[in-house]
Enzyme design. Structure first.
Site, PDB file in Angstrom:
ATOM      1  N   TYR A 146     -20.340   4.042   1.467  1.00 40.27           N
ATOM      2  CA  TYR A 146     -19.042   3.858   0.807  1.00 40.27           C
ATOM      3  C   TYR A 146     -19.210   2.998  -0.453  1.00 40.27           C
ATOM      4  O   TYR A 146     -18.831   3.414  -1.549  1.00 40.27           O
ATOM      5  CB  TYR A 146     -18.082   3.195   1.789  1.00 40.27           C
ATOM      6  CG  TYR A 146     -16.675   3.031   1.284  1.00 40.27           C
ATOM      7  CD1 TYR A 146     -15.835   4.137   1.118  1.00 40.27           C
ATOM      8  CD2 TYR A 146     -16.160   1.774   0.975  1.00 40.27           C
ATOM      9  CE1 TYR A 146     -14.528   3.980   0.664  1.00 40.27           C
ATOM     10  CE2 TYR A 146     -14.855   1.609   0.529  1.00 40.27           C
ATOM     11  CZ  TYR A 146     -14.040   2.710   0.373  1.00 40.27           C
ATOM     12  OH  TYR A 146     -12.743   2.546  -0.080  1.00 40.27           O
ATOM     13  N   VAL A 188      -7.822  -3.088  10.163  1.00 48.03           N
ATOM     14  CA  VAL A 188      -7.307  -4.217  10.931  1.00 48.03           C
ATOM     15  C   VAL A 188      -5.786  -4.160  11.080  1.00 48.03           C
ATOM     16  O   VAL A 188      -5.256  -4.422  12.173  1.00 48.03           O
ATOM     17  CB  VAL A 188      -7.803  -5.548  10.328  1.00 48.03           C
ATOM     18  CG1 VAL A 188      -7.187  -5.849   8.969  1.00 48.03           C
ATOM     19  CG2 VAL A 188      -7.575  -6.681  11.293  1.00 48.03           C
ATOM     20  N   ASN A 191      -4.882  -1.310  13.519  1.00 45.33           N
ATOM     21  CA  ASN A 191      -5.356  -1.686  14.862  1.00 45.33           C
ATOM     22  C   ASN A 191      -4.444  -2.714  15.513  1.00 45.33           C
ATOM     23  O   ASN A 191      -3.972  -2.515  16.640  1.00 45.33           O
ATOM     24  CB  ASN A 191      -6.769  -2.293  14.782  1.00 45.33           C
ATOM     25  CG  ASN A 191      -7.853  -1.252  14.996  1.00 45.33           C
ATOM     26  OD1 ASN A 191      -7.590  -0.051  14.972  1.00 45.33           O
ATOM     27  ND2 ASN A 191      -9.072  -1.701  15.188  1.00 45.33           N
TER      28      ASN A 191
HETATM   29  P1  NAD Z   1      -7.275   7.951   3.418  1.00 42.10           P
HETATM   30  O1  NAD Z   1      -8.452   8.209   4.261  1.00 42.10           O
HETATM   31  O2  NAD Z   1      -5.926   7.885   4.062  1.00 42.10           O
HETATM   32  O3  NAD Z   1      -7.177   9.000   2.238  1.00 42.10           O
HETATM   33  C1  NAD Z   1      -8.279   9.666   1.694  1.00 42.10           C
HETATM   34  C2  NAD Z   1      -7.920  11.127   1.550  1.00 42.10           C
HETATM   35  O4  NAD Z   1      -9.030  11.825   0.966  1.00 42.10           O
HETATM   36  C3  NAD Z   1      -7.639  11.798   2.895  1.00 42.10           C
HETATM   37  O5  NAD Z   1      -6.439  12.534   2.820  1.00 42.10           O
HETATM   38  C4  NAD Z   1      -8.852  12.705   3.103  1.00 42.10           C
HETATM   39  O6  NAD Z   1      -8.565  13.838   3.876  1.00 42.10           O
HETATM   40  C5  NAD Z   1      -9.233  13.033   1.675  1.00 42.10           C
HETATM   41  N1  NAD Z   1     -10.634  13.429   1.504  1.00 42.10           N
HETATM   42  C6  NAD Z   1     -11.737  12.833   2.006  1.00 42.10           C
HETATM   43  N2  NAD Z   1     -12.844  13.477   1.623  1.00 42.10           N
HETATM   44  C7  NAD Z   1     -12.438  14.519   0.848  1.00 42.10           C
HETATM   45  C8  NAD Z   1     -13.109  15.560   0.163  1.00 42.10           C
HETATM   46  N3  NAD Z   1     -14.437  15.652   0.180  1.00 42.10           N
HETATM   47  N4  NAD Z   1     -12.362  16.463  -0.524  1.00 42.10           N
HETATM   48  C9  NAD Z   1     -11.009  16.383  -0.549  1.00 42.10           C
HETATM   49  N5  NAD Z   1     -10.323  15.411   0.081  1.00 42.10           N
HETATM   50  C10 NAD Z   1     -11.026  14.494   0.770  1.00 42.10           C
HETATM   51  O7  NAD Z   1      -7.557   6.593   2.637  1.00 42.10           O
HETATM   52  P2  NAD Z   1      -6.638   5.743   1.660  1.00 42.10           P
HETATM   53  O8  NAD Z   1      -6.514   4.401   2.227  1.00 42.10           O
HETATM   54  O9  NAD Z   1      -5.423   6.477   1.292  1.00 42.10           O
HETATM   55  O10 NAD Z   1      -7.586   5.638   0.385  1.00 42.10           O
HETATM   56  C11 NAD Z   1      -7.371   6.400  -0.778  1.00 42.10           C
HETATM   57  C12 NAD Z   1      -8.372   5.975  -1.843  1.00 42.10           C
HETATM   58  O11 NAD Z   1      -8.186   4.601  -2.173  1.00 42.10           O
HETATM   59  C13 NAD Z   1      -9.826   6.129  -1.398  1.00 42.10           C
HETATM   60  O12 NAD Z   1     -10.595   6.609  -2.480  1.00 42.10           O
HETATM   61  C14 NAD Z   1     -10.230   4.725  -1.051  1.00 42.10           C
HETATM   62  O13 NAD Z   1     -11.611   4.539  -1.223  1.00 42.10           O
HETATM   63  C15 NAD Z   1      -9.409   3.915  -2.019  1.00 42.10           C
HETATM   64  N6  NAD Z   1      -9.176   2.559  -1.508  1.00 42.10           N
HETATM   65  C16 NAD Z   1      -8.315   2.328  -0.472  1.00 42.10           C
HETATM   66  C17 NAD Z   1      -8.153   1.039   0.012  1.00 42.10           C
HETATM   67  C18 NAD Z   1      -7.218   0.727   1.152  1.00 42.10           C
HETATM   68  O14 NAD Z   1      -7.158  -0.422   1.580  1.00 42.10           O
HETATM   69  N7  NAD Z   1      -6.463   1.666   1.666  1.00 42.10           N
HETATM   70  C19 NAD Z   1      -8.870  -0.024  -0.556  1.00 42.10           C
HETATM   71  C20 NAD Z   1      -9.748   0.264  -1.594  1.00 42.10           C
HETATM   72  C21 NAD Z   1      -9.894   1.547  -2.072  1.00 42.10           C
HETATM   73  N1  UDP Z   2     -11.073  -6.510  12.061  1.00 38.32           N
HETATM   74  C1  UDP Z   2     -10.729  -7.135  13.254  1.00 38.32           C
HETATM   75  N2  UDP Z   2     -10.249  -6.371  14.275  1.00 38.32           N
HETATM   76  C2  UDP Z   2     -10.055  -5.035  14.174  1.00 38.32           C
HETATM   77  C3  UDP Z   2     -10.400  -4.394  12.943  1.00 38.32           C
HETATM   78  C4  UDP Z   2     -10.911  -5.167  11.924  1.00 38.32           C
HETATM   79  O1  UDP Z   2     -10.858  -8.365  13.394  1.00 38.32           O
HETATM   80  O2  UDP Z   2      -9.599  -4.409  15.145  1.00 38.32           O
HETATM   81  C5  UDP Z   2     -11.588  -7.336  10.942  1.00 38.32           C
HETATM   82  C6  UDP Z   2     -12.852  -6.806  10.302  1.00 38.32           C
HETATM   83  O3  UDP Z   2     -13.998  -7.309  10.952  1.00 38.32           O
HETATM   84  C7  UDP Z   2     -12.732  -7.344   8.886  1.00 38.32           C
HETATM   85  C8  UDP Z   2     -11.223  -7.362   8.628  1.00 38.32           C
HETATM   86  O4  UDP Z   2     -10.620  -7.303   9.915  1.00 38.32           O
HETATM   87  O5  UDP Z   2     -13.208  -8.666   8.819  1.00 38.32           O
HETATM   88  C9  UDP Z   2     -10.752  -6.197   7.776  1.00 38.32           C
HETATM   89  O6  UDP Z   2     -11.260  -5.000   8.320  1.00 38.32           O
HETATM   90  P1  UDP Z   2     -10.875  -3.564   7.775  1.00 38.32           P
HETATM   91  O7  UDP Z   2     -11.756  -2.585   8.449  1.00 38.32           O
HETATM   92  O8  UDP Z   2      -9.408  -3.378   7.865  1.00 38.32           O
HETATM   93  O9  UDP Z   2     -11.189  -3.629   6.214  1.00 38.32           O
HETATM   94  P2  UDP Z   2     -12.485  -4.044   5.365  1.00 38.32           P
HETATM   95  O10 UDP Z   2     -13.490  -4.725   6.246  1.00 38.32           O
HETATM   96  O11 UDP Z   2     -12.996  -2.775   4.808  1.00 38.32           O
HETATM   97  O12 UDP Z   2     -11.928  -4.974   4.380  1.00 38.32           O
END
Ligand code: NAD
Ligand code: UDP
Ligand code: UDP
Length: 315
Positions: A146, A188, A191
């Site tokens: 990732y 998190v 969950n």
């Molecule tokens: P999500 O998993 O809900 O959405 C991702 C979407 O992309 C899904 O609908 C999935 O089916 C689609 N997808 C995955 N692989 C694909 C492919 N090869 N072709 C077409 N579609 C595909 O996640 P999200 O939280 O909505 O994240 C959206 C974007 O924002 C992602 O790029 C993620 O990396 C970025 N992002 C999210 C967060 C967050 O906290 N949610 C934080 C940082 C970055």
């Molecule tokens: N985490 C936790 N319990 C859970 C899921 C996640 O304590 O059931 C913790 C995890 O170890 C991390 C933080 O929550 O420190 C955020 O995790 P998440 O997977 O949401 O996002 P990311 O680590 O990608 O920021």
């Protein structure tokens, strides 16, 4: 000016579906492209009867030939459970997906925005994280598919900008939460809420003193749209997130309080490469986008709890 045609890849996911909703509200035509790996048609069901909305099942690792004015490239699984399930596909989605969407943007001269991530900073050695920080990422660990995929996508964006004069925008998104998060994606917030609502144990990883800063999805979407609207000189990368930082222990306690749940907090091992602390420095976003998140954690959590409560009752 003709109606803007906007492509949202990953548009059936959590963030993407909210973005589609908001773009439709502005009068744009929205083409939502998704392979439903982690997203769902249910997330965009409310838009299916809108004549300005189109939904296409497609994997961004394959070429895509469409005519659009703007591209938001969000396709990529975002939660560790999902992106580690098929790590090779995760890297392909970020890298091949970026190449294809950049190639598309180049051909049709579209503006293109990349959903990058705070994970490009890895386990950061400076705090809070500023855009000029190069990061501390393990290239061969479980999170690397990732983190490094997203870093390579940023490289591609900047090389297409330098080499082909593309109009690019790179957003580094920090932890975001809200309705339509996948209930089983292991993040998190989802969950803790699902566990609290079901009366199951709240699984706190490690000692619970690691920190995150959570941004409500509506605020994030507002930031993404503002970034897309900036002049061509603004490329980013630009941090988008809520700088209010909490420990995971505090989050667990807040979820218990807001749900009124009797669940107990239990400790589980800390996953490998889990960043100790994370907080965005959003000075740049404030200056360039006049953007600052407005939803307090309690308010956003209540809306998210309501969503999951409805989902669990319907199941
Ligand atoms: P999500 O998993 O809900 O959405 C991702 C979407 O992309 C899904 O609908 C999935 O089916 C689609 N997808 C995955 N692989 C694909 C492919 N090869 N072709 C077409 N579609 C595909 O996640 P999200 O939280 O909505 O994240 C959206 C974007 O924002 C992602 O790029 C993620 O990396 C970025 N992002 C999210 C967060 C967050 O906290 N949610 C934080 C940082 C970055
Ligand atoms: N985490 C936790 N319990 C859970 C899921 C996640 O304590 O059931 C913790 C995890 O170890 C991390 C933080 O929550 O420190 C955020 O995790 P998440 O997977 O949401 O996002 P990311 O680590 O990608 O920021
Ligand atoms: N591409 C696409 N849609 C387009 C144009 C290009 O999916 O409308 C893909 C195509 O698969 C190509 C990639 O984008 O391999 C990169 O395109 P670019 O023009 O940069 O490079 P090239 O075509 O020379 O490989």
């Amino acid at each position: 000016m003709h109606t803007q045609r906007i492509l949202v890849t990953g548009g059936a996911g959590f963030v993407g579906s909210h973005l589609c909703d908001r773009l439709l509200e502005t009068g744009a035509e929205v083409l939502c492209v998704d392979n439903y790996y982690t997203g769902s048609r249910l997330n965009v069901a409310q838009n299916l009867s809108n004549p300005r909305f189109e939904l296409l099942r497609h994997d961004v690792t394959m070429p895509l030939y469409v005519e659009v004015d703007q591209i938001y490239n969000l396709a990529c699984p975002a939660s560790p459970v999902h992106y580690q399930f098929d790590p090779v596909q995760t890297t392909k989605t970020s890298v091949h997906g970026a190449i294809n969407m950049l190639g598309l943007a180049k051909r049709v001269k579209a503006k293109i925005l990349q959903a990058s991530t705070s994970e490009v900073y890895g386990d950061p050695t400076i705090h809070p994280q500023v855009e000029s920080y190069w990061g501390n990422v393990n290239p061969i660990g479980l999170r690397s598919c990732y983190d490094e995929g997203k870093r390579c996508a940023e490289t591609l964006f900047f090389d297409y900008w330098r080499q082909h004069k593309l109009r690019i925008k790179v957003a580094r998104i920090f932890n975001t939460y809200g309705p339509r998060m996948h209930p089983n994606d292991g993040r998190v917030v989802s969950n803790f809420i699902v566990q609290a609502l079901k009366g199951e144990d709240i699984t706190l990883y490690g000692d619970g003193n690691q920190t995150r800063s959570f941004c409500y999805v509506d605020d994030l979407v507002d930031g993404l749209i503002r970034l897309m609207k900036t002049g061509d000189e603004v490329t980013g990368p630009i941090n988008l997130g809520n700088p209010v930082e909490f420990t995971m222990k505090q989050l667990a306690e807040l979820v218990l309080e807001l749900t009124g749940s009797q669940s107990t907090i239990v400790h589980r091992p800390l996953p490998s490469d889990d960043p100790r602390q994370r907080q965005p420095d959003i000075t740049l976003a404030k200056q360039v986008l006049d953007w600052t998140p407005t939803a307090p954690l309690k308010v956003g959590l209540m809306k998210t709890i309501e969503y999951f409560d409805g989902l669990l009752k319907a199941a």
